[in-house]
Design a protein around this motif. Structure first.
Motif, PDB file in Angstrom:
ATOM      1  N   THR A   1       0.823  -1.309   0.130  1.00 37.56           N
ATOM      2  CA  THR A   1       0.154   0.085  -0.015  1.00 37.56           C
ATOM      3  C   THR A   1       0.978   1.327  -0.156  1.00 37.56           C
ATOM      4  O   THR A   1       0.276   2.303  -0.152  1.00 37.56           O
ATOM      5  CB  THR A   1      -0.869   0.108   1.061  1.00 37.56           C
ATOM      6  N   TYR A   2       2.305   1.212  -0.012  1.00 40.19           N
ATOM      7  CA  TYR A   2       2.935   2.346   0.023  1.00 40.19           C
ATOM      8  C   TYR A   2       4.136   2.201  -0.826  1.00 40.19           C
ATOM      9  O   TYR A   2       4.579   0.993  -1.211  1.00 40.19           O
ATOM     10  CB  TYR A   2       3.419   2.590   1.348  1.00 40.19           C
ATOM     11  N   GLY A   3       5.103   3.224  -0.836  1.00 41.63           N
ATOM     12  CA  GLY A   3       6.282   3.127  -1.664  1.00 41.63           C
ATOM     13  C   GLY A   3       6.256   2.733  -3.039  1.00 41.63           C
ATOM     14  O   GLY A   3       5.111   3.054  -3.924  1.00 41.63           O
ATOM     15  N   SER A   4       6.971   1.820  -3.420  1.00 41.42           N
ATOM     16  CA  SER A   4       6.958   0.944  -4.661  1.00 41.42           C
ATOM     17  C   SER A   4       5.663  -0.049  -4.745  1.00 41.42           C
ATOM     18  O   SER A   4       5.288  -0.550  -5.760  1.00 41.42           O
ATOM     19  CB  SER A   4       8.018   0.154  -4.926  1.00 41.42           C
ATOM     20  N   LYS A   5       5.019  -0.238  -3.487  1.00 42.28           N
ATOM     21  CA  LYS A   5       3.907  -1.131  -3.417  1.00 42.28           C
ATOM     22  C   LYS A   5       4.125  -2.549  -3.744  1.00 42.28           C
ATOM     23  O   LYS A   5       3.499  -3.590  -3.877  1.00 42.28           O
ATOM     24  CB  LYS A   5       2.558  -0.782  -4.122  1.00 42.28           C
ATOM     25  N   ASN A   6       5.661  -2.836  -3.610  1.00 39.34           N
ATOM     26  CA  ASN A   6       6.023  -4.187  -3.928  1.00 39.34           C
ATOM     27  C   ASN A   6       6.563  -4.806  -2.662  1.00 39.34           C
ATOM     28  O   ASN A   6       7.150  -4.277  -1.629  1.00 39.34           O
ATOM     29  CB  ASN A   6       7.506  -3.924  -4.680  1.00 39.34           C
ATOM     30  N   PRO A   7       5.885  -5.952  -2.244  1.00 39.68           N
ATOM     31  CA  PRO A   7       6.002  -6.755  -1.253  1.00 39.68           C
ATOM     32  C   PRO A   7       7.376  -7.282  -1.118  1.00 39.68           C
ATOM     33  O   PRO A   7       7.507  -8.604  -1.234  1.00 39.68           O
ATOM     34  CB  PRO A   7       4.794  -7.912  -1.019  1.00 39.68           C
ATOM     35  N   GLY A   8       8.457  -6.552  -0.680  1.00 41.79           N
ATOM     36  CA  GLY A   8       9.563  -6.937  -0.714  1.00 41.79           C
ATOM     37  C   GLY A   8      10.472  -6.296   0.406  1.00 41.79           C
ATOM     38  O   GLY A   8      10.177  -5.168   0.949  1.00 41.79           O
ATOM     39  N   ALA A   9      11.688  -6.831   0.752  1.00 44.33           N
ATOM     40  CA  ALA A   9      12.586  -6.183   1.728  1.00 44.33           C
ATOM     41  C   ALA A   9      12.791  -4.659   1.623  1.00 44.33           C
ATOM     42  O   ALA A   9      12.854  -3.965   2.516  1.00 44.33           O
ATOM     43  CB  ALA A   9      13.867  -7.016   2.055  1.00 44.33           C
ATOM     44  N   THR A  10      13.259  -4.247   0.259  1.00 44.18           N
ATOM     45  CA  THR A  10      13.428  -2.933   0.080  1.00 44.18           C
ATOM     46  C   THR A  10      12.378  -1.954   0.350  1.00 44.18           C
ATOM     47  O   THR A  10      12.439  -0.805   0.925  1.00 44.18           O
ATOM     48  CB  THR A  10      13.796  -2.583  -1.716  1.00 44.18           C
ATOM     49  N   ASN A  11      11.075  -2.327  -0.067  1.00 46.36           N
ATOM     50  CA  ASN A  11       9.980  -1.494   0.269  1.00 46.36           C
ATOM     51  C   ASN A  11       9.608  -1.760   1.711  1.00 46.36           C
ATOM     52  O   ASN A  11       9.229  -0.569   2.266  1.00 46.36           O
ATOM     53  CB  ASN A  11       8.819  -2.091  -0.493  1.00 46.36           C
ATOM     54  N   VAL A  12       9.858  -2.715   2.445  1.00 46.81           N
ATOM     55  CA  VAL A  12       9.750  -2.866   3.950  1.00 46.81           C
ATOM     56  C   VAL A  12      10.439  -1.793   4.399  1.00 46.81           C
ATOM     57  O   VAL A  12      10.027  -1.088   5.555  1.00 46.81           O
ATOM     58  CB  VAL A  12       9.629  -4.138   4.435  1.00 46.81           C
ATOM     59  N   LEU A  13      11.749  -1.667   4.125  1.00 47.26           N
ATOM     60  CA  LEU A  13      12.873  -0.524   4.622  1.00 47.26           C
ATOM     61  C   LEU A  13      12.456   0.547   4.745  1.00 47.26           C
ATOM     62  O   LEU A  13      12.644   1.600   5.368  1.00 47.26           O
ATOM     63  CB  LEU A  13      14.137  -0.896   3.934  1.00 47.26           C
ATOM     64  N   ARG A  14      11.441   0.882   3.884  1.00 45.99           N
ATOM     65  CA  ARG A  14      10.819   2.371   3.673  1.00 45.99           C
ATOM     66  C   ARG A  14      10.052   2.735   4.558  1.00 45.99           C
ATOM     67  O   ARG A  14       9.601   3.945   5.195  1.00 45.99           O
ATOM     68  CB  ARG A  14      10.247   2.485   2.276  1.00 45.99           C
ATOM     69  N   SER A  15       9.610   1.751   5.433  1.00 49.53           N
ATOM     70  CA  SER A  15       8.789   1.908   6.700  1.00 49.53           C
ATOM     71  C   SER A  15       9.640   2.471   7.995  1.00 49.53           C
ATOM     72  O   SER A  15       8.826   2.959   8.670  1.00 49.53           O
ATOM     73  CB  SER A  15       7.938   0.677   7.095  1.00 49.53           C
TER      74      SER A  15
ATOM     75  N   ASN B   1      11.504   0.446   9.659  1.00 47.02           N
ATOM     76  CA  ASN B   1      11.844  -0.431  10.456  1.00 47.02           C
ATOM     77  C   ASN B   1      12.921  -1.526   9.857  1.00 47.02           C
ATOM     78  O   ASN B   1      12.402  -2.523   8.947  1.00 47.02           O
ATOM     79  CB  ASN B   1      10.537  -1.138  10.808  1.00 47.02           C
ATOM     80  N   LYS B   2      14.101  -1.516  10.202  1.00 43.79           N
ATOM     81  CA  LYS B   2      15.209  -2.124   9.596  1.00 43.79           C
ATOM     82  C   LYS B   2      15.094  -3.536   9.973  1.00 43.79           C
ATOM     83  O   LYS B   2      15.669  -4.475   9.190  1.00 43.79           O
ATOM     84  CB  LYS B   2      16.552  -1.403  10.106  1.00 43.79           C
ATOM     85  N   LYS B   3      14.627  -3.920  11.271  1.00 40.07           N
ATOM     86  CA  LYS B   3      14.508  -5.295  11.537  1.00 40.07           C
ATOM     87  C   LYS B   3      13.655  -5.994  10.825  1.00 40.07           C
ATOM     88  O   LYS B   3      13.755  -7.194  10.461  1.00 40.07           O
ATOM     89  CB  LYS B   3      14.062  -5.443  13.076  1.00 40.07           C
ATOM     90  N   ALA B   4      12.489  -5.348  10.602  1.00 39.28           N
ATOM     91  CA  ALA B   4      11.312  -5.871   9.686  1.00 39.28           C
ATOM     92  C   ALA B   4      12.000  -6.244   8.405  1.00 39.28           C
ATOM     93  O   ALA B   4      11.558  -7.245   7.711  1.00 39.28           O
ATOM     94  CB  ALA B   4      10.099  -5.014   9.633  1.00 39.28           C
ATOM     95  N   ALA B   5      12.570  -5.329   7.815  1.00 38.39           N
ATOM     96  CA  ALA B   5      13.289  -5.355   6.466  1.00 38.39           C
ATOM     97  C   ALA B   5      14.162  -6.569   6.360  1.00 38.39           C
ATOM     98  O   ALA B   5      14.125  -7.568   5.392  1.00 38.39           O
ATOM     99  CB  ALA B   5      13.959  -4.148   6.027  1.00 38.39           C
ATOM    100  N   ALA B   6      15.197  -6.764   7.353  1.00 41.64           N
ATOM    101  CA  ALA B   6      15.941  -7.622   7.601  1.00 41.64           C
ATOM    102  C   ALA B   6      15.186  -9.011   7.558  1.00 41.64           C
ATOM    103  O   ALA B   6      15.919  -9.999   6.920  1.00 41.64           O
ATOM    104  CB  ALA B   6      16.743  -7.504   8.747  1.00 41.64           C
ATOM    105  N   LEU B   7      14.376  -9.312   8.364  1.00 44.86           N
ATOM    106  CA  LEU B   7      13.693 -10.421   8.590  1.00 44.86           C
ATOM    107  C   LEU B   7      13.020 -10.768   7.244  1.00 44.86           C
ATOM    108  O   LEU B   7      12.704 -11.971   6.897  1.00 44.86           O
ATOM    109  CB  LEU B   7      12.544 -10.373   9.540  1.00 44.86           C
ATOM    110  N   THR B   8      12.376  -9.780   6.467  1.00 41.17           N
ATOM    111  CA  THR B   8      11.720 -10.006   5.073  1.00 41.17           C
ATOM    112  C   THR B   8      12.816 -10.524   4.251  1.00 41.17           C
ATOM    113  O   THR B   8      12.628 -11.518   3.355  1.00 41.17           O
ATOM    114  CB  THR B   8      11.211  -8.812   4.480  1.00 41.17           C
TER     115      THR B   8
END
Length: 202
Positions: A33-47, A49-56
């Motif tokens: 729903t945000y950023g590139s709208k891509n469910p991947g680590a790089t987009n999660v990093l845009r939140s 939350n580095k820990k969530a991005a790393a786990l992804t």
């Protein structure tokens, strides 16, 4: 029949979207729903939350590795050879791109592809990862790094194994799909609009 079963299992493993699962566990917005709208680590990093991005990143990479490793390790006991490994390679990757558990809306496959390559051959995965890291560090564009690494992956496979086979064709197909999934990123790169690694969501 067993080859088909291994391929189906690989697809189902690939269909687990860690970006969505991890984001929900951390109470974050759905990465679709945000950023590139891509469910991947790089987009999660845009939140932020580095820990969530790393786990992804780890989850998506692990599922690619697991599906192929299981086929290589246990497939021969059921008459599943290199053709089965090639099919598992494509199946788990397709599962990530078009996951049955998430209405066929998946990521672009960079981390999953790396996990697959590491399962096929450690040095193949390492060489591809180093390529990604060098480009990402130099230019700060995850998409550009992924595109260049995906182009080099089949080349590295050829250097390591020296001949064409079904698995090489699978790696080539995976690379082509990676480029296809990054078509919007290519347009943004050419237009100077691509987001850099670490940029926050808008």
């Amino acid at each position: 029949m067993n080859t088909v079963l291994f391929a189906i299992a690989a697809y189902l493993i690939g269909s687990i979207s860690f970006a969505v699962v991890v984001s929900k566990a951390f109470g974050l917005s759905d990465p679709r729903t945000y950023g590139s709208k891509n469910p991947g680590a790089t987009n999660v990093l845009r939140s932020g939350n580095k820990k969530a991005a790393a786990l992804t990143l780890l989850g998506d990479g692990f599922k690619g590795w697991l599906a192929v490793w299981l086929t290589i390790r246990f497939g021969p006991q059921f008459g599943v050879g290199d053709t089965g490994v090639a099919l598992a390679t494509i199946a788990v990757f397709l599962g990530h791109l078009w996951p049955v558990f998430f209405r066929f809306v998946g990521g672009k496959g960079v981390a999953t592809a790396l996990g697959i390559l590491l399962a096929l051959n450690v040095w193949l995965g390492v060489a591809t990862l180093v390529t990604w890291l060098v480009i990402a560090y130099a230019f700060r564009y995850s998409s550009l790094a992924a595109l260049i690494a995906s182009v080099f992956a089949p080349f590295y496979y050829g250097l390591l194994f020296g001949s064409a086979d079904g698995i090489l064709l699978a790696v080539l197909a995976m690379s082509a799909l990676l480029v296809f999934r990054h078509r919007k990123n290519i347009a943004n790169l050419l237009a100077g609009k691509e987001s850099k690694i670490g940029s926050k969501k808008k």
